[in-house]
Write a protein that holds these residues in place. Structure first.
Motif, PDB file in Angstrom:
ATOM      1  N   LEU A 457      25.871  32.377  49.828  1.00 52.76           N
ATOM      2  CA  LEU A 457      26.663  33.027  48.775  1.00 52.76           C
ATOM      3  C   LEU A 457      28.134  32.638  48.880  1.00 52.76           C
ATOM      4  CD1 LEU A 457      25.027  36.570  48.901  1.00 52.76           C
ATOM      5  CD2 LEU A 457      24.909  34.957  46.982  1.00 52.76           C
ATOM      6  N   ILE A 458      28.638  32.562  50.099  1.00 54.07           N
ATOM      7  CA  ILE A 458      30.040  32.171  50.295  1.00 54.07           C
ATOM      8  C   ILE A 458      30.255  30.726  49.867  1.00 54.07           C
ATOM      9  CG2 ILE A 458      31.882  31.883  52.002  1.00 54.07           C
ATOM     10  CD1 ILE A 458      30.519  34.142  53.627  1.00 54.07           C
ATOM     11  N   GLU A 459      29.316  29.865  50.200  1.00 56.94           N
ATOM     12  CA  GLU A 459      29.409  28.456  49.791  1.00 56.94           C
ATOM     13  C   GLU A 459      29.430  28.334  48.274  1.00 56.94           C
ATOM     14  OE1 GLU A 459      29.842  25.689  51.286  1.00 56.94           O
ATOM     15  OE2 GLU A 459      29.535  26.128  53.407  1.00 56.94           O
ATOM     16  N   GLN A 460      28.558  29.077  47.599  1.00 52.16           N
ATOM     17  CA  GLN A 460      28.540  29.027  46.139  1.00 52.16           C
ATOM     18  C   GLN A 460      29.868  29.508  45.552  1.00 52.16           C
ATOM     19  OE1 GLN A 460      24.926  30.559  44.109  1.00 52.16           O
ATOM     20  NE2 GLN A 460      24.056  30.782  46.160  1.00 52.16           N
ATOM     21  N   ALA A 461      30.408  30.571  46.112  1.00 52.14           N
ATOM     22  CA  ALA A 461      31.678  31.125  45.611  1.00 52.14           C
ATOM     23  C   ALA A 461      32.830  30.145  45.809  1.00 52.14           C
ATOM     24  CB  ALA A 461      31.979  32.446  46.312  1.00 52.14           C
ATOM     25  N   SER A 462      32.743  29.332  46.847  1.00 52.42           N
ATOM     26  CA  SER A 462      33.863  28.445  47.185  1.00 52.42           C
ATOM     27  C   SER A 462      34.121  27.377  46.130  1.00 52.42           C
ATOM     28  CB  SER A 462      33.610  27.778  48.537  1.00 52.42           C
ATOM     29  OG  SER A 462      32.562  26.829  48.442  1.00 52.42           O
ATOM     30  N   THR A 463      33.121  27.078  45.305  1.00 55.53           N
ATOM     31  CA  THR A 463      33.292  26.033  44.289  1.00 55.53           C
ATOM     32  C   THR A 463      33.119  26.555  42.866  1.00 55.53           C
ATOM     33  OG1 THR A 463      30.951  25.423  44.481  1.00 55.53           O
ATOM     34  CG2 THR A 463      32.518  24.234  45.868  1.00 55.53           C
ATOM     35  N   GLU A 464      32.920  27.866  42.724  1.00 52.39           N
ATOM     36  CA  GLU A 464      32.713  28.446  41.395  1.00 52.39           C
ATOM     37  C   GLU A 464      34.067  28.699  40.723  1.00 52.39           C
ATOM     38  OE1 GLU A 464      31.729  29.227  38.165  1.00 52.39           O
ATOM     39  OE2 GLU A 464      29.848  29.213  39.340  1.00 52.39           O
ATOM     40  N   MET A 465      34.358  27.958  39.660  1.00 50.45           N
ATOM     41  CA  MET A 465      35.652  28.068  38.993  1.00 50.45           C
ATOM     42  C   MET A 465      35.695  29.216  37.982  1.00 50.45           C
ATOM     43  SD  MET A 465      37.253  25.765  40.625  1.00 50.45           S
ATOM     44  CE  MET A 465      38.810  25.590  39.724  1.00 50.45           C
ATOM     45  N   ASP A 466      34.547  29.730  37.583  1.00 55.91           N
ATOM     46  CA  ASP A 466      34.497  30.887  36.695  1.00 55.91           C
ATOM     47  C   ASP A 466      34.745  32.144  37.545  1.00 55.91           C
ATOM     48  OD1 ASP A 466      33.053  33.294  35.466  1.00 55.91           O
ATOM     49  OD2 ASP A 466      32.941  31.871  33.816  1.00 55.91           O
ATOM     50  N   ARG A 467      35.842  32.827  37.284  1.00 55.09           N
ATOM     51  CA  ARG A 467      36.262  33.922  38.150  1.00 55.09           C
ATOM     52  C   ARG A 467      35.222  35.042  38.218  1.00 55.09           C
ATOM     53  NH1 ARG A 467      39.398  38.714  38.345  1.00 55.09           N
ATOM     54  NH2 ARG A 467      40.793  38.767  40.162  1.00 55.09           N
ATOM     55  N   GLU A 468      34.671  35.438  37.090  1.00 56.43           N
ATOM     56  CA  GLU A 468      33.703  36.530  37.075  1.00 56.43           C
ATOM     57  C   GLU A 468      32.460  36.181  37.888  1.00 56.43           C
ATOM     58  OE1 GLU A 468      31.200  39.243  33.842  1.00 56.43           O
ATOM     59  OE2 GLU A 468      32.890  38.001  33.176  1.00 56.43           O
ATOM     60  N   LYS A 469      31.965  34.966  37.731  1.00 56.06           N
ATOM     61  CA  LYS A 469      30.790  34.543  38.482  1.00 56.06           C
ATOM     62  C   LYS A 469      31.110  34.453  39.975  1.00 56.06           C
ATOM     63  CE  LYS A 469      28.680  31.884  34.703  1.00 56.06           C
ATOM     64  NZ  LYS A 469      28.277  30.535  34.255  1.00 56.06           N
ATOM     65  N   ARG A 470      32.297  33.955  40.290  1.00 53.95           N
ATOM     66  CA  ARG A 470      32.700  33.842  41.697  1.00 53.95           C
ATOM     67  C   ARG A 470      32.758  35.208  42.363  1.00 53.95           C
ATOM     68  NH1 ARG A 470      37.499  34.400  44.241  1.00 53.95           N
ATOM     69  NH2 ARG A 470      38.737  34.401  42.321  1.00 53.95           N
ATOM     70  N   LEU A 471      33.374  36.166  41.702  1.00 55.13           N
ATOM     71  CA  LEU A 471      33.511  37.492  42.295  1.00 55.13           C
ATOM     72  C   LEU A 471      32.162  38.187  42.431  1.00 55.13           C
ATOM     73  CD1 LEU A 471      36.817  38.800  40.679  1.00 55.13           C
ATOM     74  CD2 LEU A 471      36.469  37.745  42.920  1.00 55.13           C
ATOM     75  N   ASP A 472      31.249  37.903  41.531  1.00 50.37           N
ATOM     76  CA  ASP A 472      29.907  38.477  41.644  1.00 50.37           C
ATOM     77  C   ASP A 472      29.205  37.950  42.899  1.00 50.37           C
ATOM     78  OD1 ASP A 472      27.550  39.954  40.501  1.00 50.37           O
ATOM     79  OD2 ASP A 472      26.706  37.939  40.501  1.00 50.37           O
ATOM     80  N   LEU A 473      29.355  36.676  43.173  1.00 53.60           N
ATOM     81  CA  LEU A 473      28.787  36.104  44.389  1.00 53.60           C
ATOM     82  C   LEU A 473      29.384  36.747  45.630  1.00 53.60           C
ATOM     83  CD1 LEU A 473      28.861  32.351  43.299  1.00 53.60           C
ATOM     84  CD2 LEU A 473      26.771  33.664  43.785  1.00 53.60           C
ATOM     85  N   GLN A 474      30.691  36.960  45.606  1.00 58.06           N
ATOM     86  CA  GLN A 474      31.364  37.547  46.760  1.00 58.06           C
ATOM     87  C   GLN A 474      30.962  39.003  46.958  1.00 58.06           C
ATOM     88  OE1 GLN A 474      35.141  34.582  45.961  1.00 58.06           O
ATOM     89  NE2 GLN A 474      35.610  36.721  46.343  1.00 58.06           N
ATOM     90  N   THR A 475      30.791  39.735  45.867  1.00 53.43           N
ATOM     91  CA  THR A 475      30.355  41.123  45.967  1.00 53.43           C
ATOM     92  C   THR A 475      28.957  41.210  46.568  1.00 53.43           C
ATOM     93  OG1 THR A 475      31.724  41.754  44.071  1.00 53.43           O
ATOM     94  CG2 THR A 475      29.963  43.263  44.686  1.00 53.43           C
ATOM     95  N   ARG A 476      28.090  40.282  46.172  1.00 53.65           N
ATOM     96  CA  ARG A 476      26.736  40.262  46.741  1.00 53.65           C
ATOM     97  C   ARG A 476      26.792  39.969  48.242  1.00 53.65           C
ATOM     98  NH1 ARG A 476      24.260  36.035  42.800  1.00 53.65           N
ATOM     99  NH2 ARG A 476      22.631  35.878  44.409  1.00 53.65           N
ATOM    100  N   ALA A 477      27.702  39.102  48.643  1.00 50.58           N
ATOM    101  CA  ALA A 477      27.867  38.829  50.079  1.00 50.58           C
ATOM    102  C   ALA A 477      28.358  40.074  50.810  1.00 50.58           C
ATOM    103  CB  ALA A 477      28.836  37.669  50.281  1.00 50.58           C
ATOM    104  N   LEU A 478      29.299  40.787  50.205  1.00 48.81           N
ATOM    105  CA  LEU A 478      29.804  42.019  50.810  1.00 48.81           C
ATOM    106  C   LEU A 478      28.710  43.078  50.922  1.00 48.81           C
ATOM    107  CD1 LEU A 478      33.261  42.273  48.992  1.00 48.81           C
ATOM    108  CD2 LEU A 478      32.872  41.704  51.395  1.00 48.81           C
ATOM    109  N   GLU A 479      27.786  43.081  49.975  1.00 50.36           N
ATOM    110  CA  GLU A 479      26.672  44.023  50.031  1.00 50.36           C
ATOM    111  C   GLU A 479      25.790  43.746  51.253  1.00 50.36           C
ATOM    112  OE1 GLU A 479      23.006  45.615  47.171  1.00 50.36           O
ATOM    113  OE2 GLU A 479      24.216  43.885  46.576  1.00 50.36           O
ATOM    114  N   LEU A 480      25.534  42.470  51.530  1.00 52.80           N
ATOM    115  CA  LEU A 480      24.734  42.119  52.695  1.00 52.80           C
ATOM    116  C   LEU A 480      25.485  42.430  53.990  1.00 52.80           C
ATOM    117  CD1 LEU A 480      23.145  38.741  51.535  1.00 52.80           C
ATOM    118  CD2 LEU A 480      22.044  40.974  51.700  1.00 52.80           C
TER     119      LEU A 480
END
Length: 523
Positions: A457-480
């Protein structure tokens, strides 16, 4: 001759002479709860040290008083491809020794901070290389599309390339590994103040940089930064006028300080989440089986702690209890995750029994000089854990003594705070503390854990330029992170600045960084 005013009236402006007597309006006496670790900003990823050194060194960009990114040594920038950013440097800037600022200085600084042995390399997690286009233009290439480069660069201080070579300082120093060098005790920046002298653990004196490129918003000629580790002594110094300003007012003394007619207090909670980390290696430093690798033991740990008692008694009602590892102001935060474990010492003991870890002995490593009410907090945690079925032993000492234990993976459990600076985004803690350790990631993964699903999830967020999609990935990582109790959050700590009322302008932002180049004192 400088106009003289009472010391208490110089809180935001001055630091001249000894800690007693009368100070000039242009001198600010800054009484701090701790010293900085080094004058080398690359020597340790400590926000406090970096914020102090922002008075001396500057980055290509910086945060303003509202925590918005603005130009600094770079006048402008643009992306020339998915992976390359071009920075147009400010012309006419000089270092404190008079040397001209050019692209060569940026390249030398980026090479130094990204060195494999640099403790700050994690602050540039996607950096690949840089090249000089011309004397005032630099291209920075990333390992892939990366949305947070500007955030990262706010605290990558720029050195003079020639000064580094002349002083054999091209390699970074390392506080944790006790590696020192010329840059540990000397500086040459472009910032609003320049170093006059430094005696570690005693006093560091800065003088105004009359040749600063920016238009000064302050009227300070001299800053005397004096660490006063004793809270009682620091409060006495504020009350007597021996110091003019402190950003570390003890929570228990805030009512008394607020009642003083010559002082004013500014309070709020800051971005820093104080949390507990667990050693996750197969065996602890003493050679025993590491039972913290069992989720039930970590759950027992969480149930043994009383969030209300910590907030109300230990933190005097000034902190904000946290159920997730980032503060509400940090992008990626989710209210659904922000619920602490319920205090249930009986459940703690049951879980330990199930895990075969009843009366489990371990050592809690804390420092005395890093966080608000830290000694009282750690002692309270030990008492609660004892009631919850653990056998904790407290190991508490100044950070200089504890840093090698934590960074070397020798701490069973440790207290740490993270404000997500300079990035001000949840990607900061995810890539630097949560991700599996690698060349540029997991620099603060002192426990040695590894979760492939979180890493992905962190790897995906690192290259996601769409802010909303990036933050969703990071929130899912924080959930885990929450589900696995990779780290156990306690609270966002309070901040209370105390100053003489003659300070008529000062910038107090949620990052708790002092920006005295924005401080003004009335005459």
């Amino acid at each position: 001759m400088l106009k003289q005013i009472g010391v208490a009236a110089t809180i935001a402006l001055g630091l001249s002479g000894a800690l007693t007597g009368v100070a000039s309006a242009e001198t600010l006496k800054w009484g701090a709860a701790r010293d900085i670790y080094s004058l080398d900003p690359y020597s340790y990823g400590d926000s406090y040290t970096l914020s102090f050194l922002n008075h001396v060194y500057e980055g290509l960009v910086r945060y303003d008083a509202d925590l918005q990114i603005e130009p600094a040594l770079a006048a402008s920038w643009e992306q020339v491809s998915d992976t390359v950013w071009r920075f147009h440097l400010r012309e006419g800037v000089t270092f404190h020794d008079g040397a001209e600022f050019t692209a060569d200085d940026v390249l030398a600084s980026l090479k130094r901070v990204s060195d494999p042995v640099s403790p700050l390399r994690g602050n540039l997690p996607a950096y690949k290389s840089s090249k000089k286009v011309d004397d005032y233009t630099v291209d920075i290439e990333m390992t892939g599309p990366y949305p947070l480069l500007l955030n990262d660069l706010t605290n990558i201080h720029i050195f003079d390339a020639g000064w580094l070579v002349d002083n054999d300082s091209e390699k970074p120093t390392d506080v944790g590994a006790q590696i020192e060098g010329y840059a540990t005790y000397h500086t040459n920046g472009t910032g609003p103040f320049r170093l006059e002298s430094r005696v570690p653990d005693s006093k560091t004196v800065l003088l105004v940089n009359e040749n600063w490129w920016d238009e000064a918003a302050h009227n300070i000629d001299r800053i005397e930064f004096v660490p006063i580790t004793s809270a009682a002594t620091r409060v006495a110094a504020l009350l007597s006028g021996e110091i003019d300003f402190s950003e570390e007012a003890p929570a228990q003394d805030v009512p008394r300080l607020s009642a003083q007619p010559e002082l004013k207090v500014m309070e709020r909670t800051n971005l820093r989440t104080v949390m507990l980390g667990f050693n996750r290696k197969p065996t602890l430093d003493n050679g025993s089986e590491n039972k913290f690798n069992d989720l039930r033991v970590r759950q027992a740990f969480a149930h043994a702690l009383d969030p209300e008692l910590i907030q109300q008694r230990i933190m005097r009602g000034k902190s904000r209890t946290a159920g997730t590892i980032v503060a509400p102001d940090i992008p990626g935060y989710s209210t659904e995750l922000d619920t602490p474990y319920l205090y249930d010492p009986e459940q703690s003991r049951r879980l330990l029994q199930e895990a075969g870890a009843a009366d489990y002995p371990f050592t809690l490593v804390c420092t005395t000089d890093a966080y608000v009410n830290e000694e009282e907090l750690c002692q309270g945690i030990v008492n609660m854990l004892s009631r919850g079925g653990f056998k904790p032993q407290l190991d508490i000492a100044p950070t200089a003594a504890q840093a090698p234990k934590r960074t070397g993976g020798k701490a069973d459990v440790y207290l740490i705070g993270w404000a997500n600076e300079p990035m001000l985004d949840s990607y900061s803690i995810l890539v630097q503390m949560i991700k599996s350790r690698s060349d540029t990631a997991g620099v603060f993964n002192w426990g040695g854990w590894s979760y492939p699903e979180i890493d992905d999830l962190i790897e995906q967020a690192s290259t996601e330029m769409d802010r909303e999609k990036r933050l969703d990935l990071q929130t899912r990582a924080l959930e885990l992170v929450k589900e696995e109790i990779v780290m156990l959050p306690l609270h966002q700590q309070p901040m209370a600045w105390v100053m003489d009322k003659k300070i008529d302008k000062i910038a107090q932002a949620a990052d708790n960084k002092v920006r005295h180049w924005l401080t003004h004192v009335s005459e």
